[in-house]
Design a protein around this motif. Structure first.
Motif, short mmCIF file in Angstrom:
data_model
loop_
_atom_site.label_atom_id
_atom_site.label_comp_id
_atom_site.label_asym_id
_atom_site.label_seq_id
_atom_site.Cartn_x
_atom_site.Cartn_y
_atom_site.Cartn_z
N ALA A 25 -0.95 -1.97 8.01
CA ALA A 25 -0.20 -0.92 8.70
C ALA A 25 -0.39 0.43 8.02
CB ALA A 25 1.28 -1.29 8.76
N ALA A 26 -0.54 0.42 6.69
CA ALA A 26 -0.73 1.67 5.96
C ALA A 26 -2.05 2.35 6.34
CB ALA A 26 -0.69 1.41 4.46
N LEU A 27 -3.02 1.58 6.80
CA LEU A 27 -4.30 2.16 7.19
C LEU A 27 -4.20 2.98 8.45
CD1 LEU A 27 -6.66 -0.86 6.37
CD2 LEU A 27 -6.09 1.12 4.94
N THR A 28 -3.14 2.79 9.20
CA THR A 28 -2.88 3.63 10.39
C THR A 28 -1.65 4.50 10.19
OG1 THR A 28 -1.60 1.84 11.42
CG2 THR A 28 -3.96 1.95 11.94
N GLY A 29 -1.14 4.55 8.97
CA GLY A 29 0.01 5.40 8.67
C GLY A 29 1.32 4.88 9.20
N ASN A 30 1.41 3.57 9.43
CA ASN A 30 2.61 3.01 10.06
C ASN A 30 3.33 1.97 9.21
OD1 ASN A 30 2.44 4.39 12.65
ND2 ASN A 30 0.58 3.17 12.99
N SER A 31 3.10 1.96 7.91
CA SER A 31 3.73 0.97 7.04
C SER A 31 5.15 1.39 6.66
CB SER A 31 2.90 0.76 5.78
OG SER A 31 3.59 -0.07 4.86
N ALA A 32 6.04 0.42 6.64
CA ALA A 32 7.40 0.65 6.14
C ALA A 32 7.46 0.55 4.63
CB ALA A 32 8.36 -0.36 6.77
N TRP A 33 6.42 0.03 4.00
CA TRP A 33 6.40 -0.17 2.54
C TRP A 33 5.56 0.86 1.81
CZ3 TRP A 33 5.51 -6.07 1.24
CH2 TRP A 33 6.49 -6.85 1.90
N PHE A 34 4.40 1.21 2.37
CA PHE A 34 3.40 1.96 1.64
C PHE A 34 3.04 3.26 2.35
CE2 PHE A 34 2.02 -2.62 0.99
CZ PHE A 34 2.62 -2.75 -0.25
N PRO A 35 2.67 4.31 1.59
CA PRO A 35 2.13 5.52 2.22
C PRO A 35 0.79 5.24 2.88
CG PRO A 35 2.82 5.91 -0.07
CD PRO A 35 2.83 4.42 0.14
N ALA A 36 0.35 6.18 3.69
CA ALA A 36 -0.94 6.03 4.38
C ALA A 36 -2.08 5.99 3.36
CB ALA A 36 -1.14 7.17 5.36
N ALA A 37 -3.13 5.24 3.69
CA ALA A 37 -4.28 5.12 2.80
C ALA A 37 -5.56 5.05 3.63
CB ALA A 37 -4.16 3.88 1.93
N ARG A 38 -6.66 5.46 3.01
CA ARG A 38 -7.96 5.44 3.68
C ARG A 38 -8.51 4.01 3.75
NH1 ARG A 38 -13.25 6.35 1.46
NH2 ARG A 38 -14.69 7.34 2.93
N SER A 39 -8.35 3.26 2.69
CA SER A 39 -8.68 1.84 2.60
C SER A 39 -7.63 1.19 1.72
CB SER A 39 -10.08 1.62 2.01
OG SER A 39 -11.08 2.20 2.83
N ALA A 40 -7.63 -0.15 1.67
CA ALA A 40 -6.60 -0.84 0.89
C ALA A 40 -7.19 -2.03 0.16
CB ALA A 40 -5.45 -1.29 1.78
N ILE A 41 -6.64 -2.30 -1.04
CA ILE A 41 -7.03 -3.45 -1.85
C ILE A 41 -5.78 -4.22 -2.25
CG2 ILE A 41 -8.11 -4.24 -4.01
CD1 ILE A 41 -9.70 -1.60 -4.03
N VAL A 42 -5.80 -5.53 -2.02
CA VAL A 42 -4.75 -6.42 -2.53
C VAL A 42 -5.35 -7.17 -3.72
CG1 VAL A 42 -3.24 -8.37 -2.05
CG2 VAL A 42 -3.68 -6.67 -0.27
N PHE A 43 -4.83 -6.89 -4.91
CA PHE A 43 -5.31 -7.52 -6.15
C PHE A 43 -4.33 -8.64 -6.49
CE2 PHE A 43 -6.55 -6.53 -10.86
CZ PHE A 43 -7.28 -7.71 -10.91
N LEU A 44 -4.76 -9.89 -6.28
CA LEU A 44 -3.90 -11.06 -6.48
C LEU A 44 -4.17 -11.66 -7.86
CD1 LEU A 44 -3.22 -14.26 -6.28
CD2 LEU A 44 -1.72 -12.72 -5.01
N LEU A 45 -3.17 -11.59 -8.73
CA LEU A 45 -3.26 -12.16 -10.07
C LEU A 45 -2.56 -13.51 -10.06
CD1 LEU A 45 -2.49 -8.95 -12.15
CD2 LEU A 45 -4.72 -9.97 -11.68
N ASP A 46 -3.32 -14.56 -9.95
CA ASP A 46 -2.77 -15.90 -9.86
C ASP A 46 -1.97 -16.22 -11.12
OD1 ASP A 46 -2.36 -18.71 -9.56
OD2 ASP A 46 -4.16 -18.85 -8.34
N GLY A 47 -0.68 -16.58 -10.94
CA GLY A 47 0.12 -17.06 -12.05
C GLY A 47 0.87 -16.01 -12.84
N LEU A 48 0.95 -14.77 -12.36
CA LEU A 48 1.66 -13.72 -13.09
C LEU A 48 3.01 -13.43 -12.45
CD1 LEU A 48 1.67 -11.64 -15.38
CD2 LEU A 48 0.69 -9.99 -13.77
N GLY A 49 4.08 -14.03 -12.97
CA GLY A 49 5.41 -13.73 -12.49
C GLY A 49 5.90 -12.40 -13.02
N ALA A 50 6.86 -11.81 -12.31
CA ALA A 50 7.43 -10.55 -12.79
C ALA A 50 8.10 -10.74 -14.15
CB ALA A 50 8.43 -10.02 -11.76
N GLY A 51 8.76 -11.88 -14.33
CA GLY A 51 9.39 -12.17 -15.62
C GLY A 51 8.38 -12.37 -16.73
N ASN A 52 7.26 -13.02 -16.41
CA ASN A 52 6.19 -13.19 -17.40
C ASN A 52 5.65 -11.83 -17.84
OD1 ASN A 52 5.07 -15.75 -15.20
ND2 ASN A 52 6.29 -16.12 -17.03
#
Length: 374
Positions: free
Chosen positions: A24-51
């Motif tokens: 949704a951010a790629l079209t400027g319509n995200s409720a979470w994120f500002p608009a962006a030209r492209s997007a990357i989701v970097f998934l770190l397997d096994g990293l909890g916020a508490g860790n």
């Protein structure tokens, strides 16, 4: 009975919303994120916020970024097969059918591995039932990329969750990060999924409190900083995880190979901190009662119907119900369960564990970088 389950963090957003909101951010319509030209989701397997918080000195870049941002709540069970399928389809396990690490295949009566079952257990192509978001987006012309380790590029799990994307295999972590950043910059409007299993592998082997895990966290932290720099200010980057981790030393193992805990028990699925117990015909009620008597002080014990009514799997399709255990045992203390009737005891060597409902396992970072940090 009434289940007393842990409350979710009031700040947490659902992991199932991460990819849809990036799109949704790629079209400027995200409720979470500002608009962006492209997007990357970097998934770190096994990293909890508490860790991450507990080892903030080893991850200064990520810790500073998380301190001023949100966290996310992963799905239940808090395990890779369930969580990655949820992230990549936007659907919870009751719809994807990925209800744990190992689960019953009703047609065969076998308990199958939901990460490697396509290769080892002859799972059908449509075992994961939800449409991958990349398949939908690619059909509408959006460039979609997955950058992962080479060994995962052709797996059945990968195909079932990222159909439609161009998959790029890169084994070196730093190089993987650079390839993902370059793809996002070179392809305006693209979405890139960057997967790093490195922390999880070390956590299982040595524990997240080990020196080895802290050293890998330092390396991952440097990679996140490099990703933000290389992707530039117009690319939105979100760093998140599929689950956190709890260290369970061997003296905290609970072996249940005989007595009332196995009376009427047909098969065991799930993982050591979140068991799916499949009962023999007519034995589900007595099996649940036996486990409640023995383990309710240190685990949440519930029937399939109770878990579904509590919404733990989200809406559950009728075809998915039989995959869920007749009885579920989710550890609330730092314990892990093993059926010691099984000849292969190698899983008992794992130190880092996950799968249950605790905040340590379910609350993960949701760190915004690049265009998403504005």
């Amino acid at each position: 009975m009434s289940l007393s389950l842990p409350a979710e963090s009031p700040r947490a957003r659902s992991l199932t919303g991460v990819l849809p909101e990036c799109l949704a951010a790629l079209t400027g319509n995200s409720a979470w994120f500002p608009a962006a030209r492209s997007a990357i989701v970097f998934l770190l397997d096994g990293l909890g916020a508490g860790n991450l918080t507990a080892r903030s000195g080893h991850a200064r870049f990520l810790s500073v970024a998380m301190a001023r941002r949100d966290v996310a709540q992963t799905v239940f069970p808090s395990t890779t097969a369930a969580a990655l399928a949820a992230l990549l389809t936007g659907e919870r396990p009751g719809r994807t059918g990925m209800v744990g690490y190992r689960a019953l295949q009703p047609s065969s009566g076998r308990v199958v591995n939901q990460l490697r079952g396509w290769e080892h257990d002859e799972l059908p192509v449509d075992w994961q039932r939800a449409e991958p978001l990349f398949e939908r987006e690619a059909a509408h012309g959006r460039p979609c990329f997955v950058v992962t380790k080479s060994e995962y590029t052709g797996s059945g799990f990968t195909r079932s969750t990222v159909r439609g994307a161009e998959i790029v295999g890169v084994d070196d972590l730093e190089e993987r990060v650079e390839v993902a950043a370059d793809l996002a910059v070179a392809n305006p409007g693209s979405i890139v999924y960057l997967y790093a299993p490195d922390l999880d592998a070390i956590g299982h082997r040595h524990g997240w409190e080990s020196d080895e895990w802290s050293a890998m966290l330092e390396r991952v932290d440097g990679c996140a900083a490099r990703l933000a720099r290389r992707a530039g200010p117009d690319t939105g980057v979100v760093v998140t995880a599929d689950h956190g981790m709890v260290d369970v030393p061997r003296h905290r193992h609970i072996l249940f190979g005989g007595g009332p805990l196995t009376d009427g028990l047909r098969d065991v699925g799930g993982e050591p901190r979140m068991l799916h117990l499949y009962a023999q015909e007519g034995a589900a009620t007595s099996l649940a009662e036996a486990w409640r008597i023995a383990e309710s002080a240190r685990s949440w014990v519930m029937t399939r119907d109770e878990a579904i009514s509590a919404g733990l799997f989200g809406p559950v399709d009728p075809e998915i119900r039989p995959r869920i255990g007749d009885v579920l045992v989710a550890a609330r203390q730092g314990v892990a369960y093993y059926d010691d009737r099984v000849a292969d005891t190698s899983p008992q060597k794992m130190v880092g564990q996950h799968g249950s409902l605790t905040a340590e396992e379910r609350t993960v970072p949701l760190i915004r970088l690049g265009a998403f940090a504005r």
